[in-house]
Design a protein around this motif. Sequence first.
Motif: not given
Length: 216
Positions: A110, A127, A131, A175
């Motif tokens: 992050a 990203n 995830h 995030h």
Amino acid sequence: MGETRSGQRDAYRLILEAIDIGIYRPGDRLVESELADRFGVSRTPIREALQRLETQSILSRDGRSLIVSALDHNALAELYVVRTELEGLAARLAARHATAEEVRVLSDMAREDRALLGDPAALARANRRFHKQLHLASHNRFLMQQLDLVHRFMALLATTSLAIEGRGADALDEHDRIVAAIATGDGDAAAQAVRGHISKAFETRLKYDAARSAAE
């Protein structure tokens, strides 16, 4: 027989990755011989991989050709509903089961991803990594299988919402909130943070699609 199955898995993975990174986009035609040449794989496993992808609706028929599928508005809405619930569950489980090391990895991601602001393609890849790490931290293999399927269909979106002005910075702030909730073991807050994150991404995409349609 084993080599054939291995070749099929490799061909399947290679085609999926090519769609995921945008080499092939919705509406693009996939030609068996061209794929075999590109990936250095024989045509038989390519053919079997294409059949598998068609069965999964990643590819669709256009006459006699196979093309990368596109998601219409209804399919997109359905996909985001499922993604919201599954990712929320992953965050809730991560808050319960993530190790200290996994939390630090999420936190580092992050933080470090902020260096990618201004590069939407790189930020989109980061990203996906974030995830994926969140899914791993849930420590639930069956949930991860379902999330992998959802993210295969996310690859059918021709653009990333992170390319829209201001969305990248907002997404990284979201995030941070997800990681903070997981770090404190607050499953409810983690799930809520992820649901809000995905809801905002969906809203941003809808606005982008509406503006693009109005301009056409």
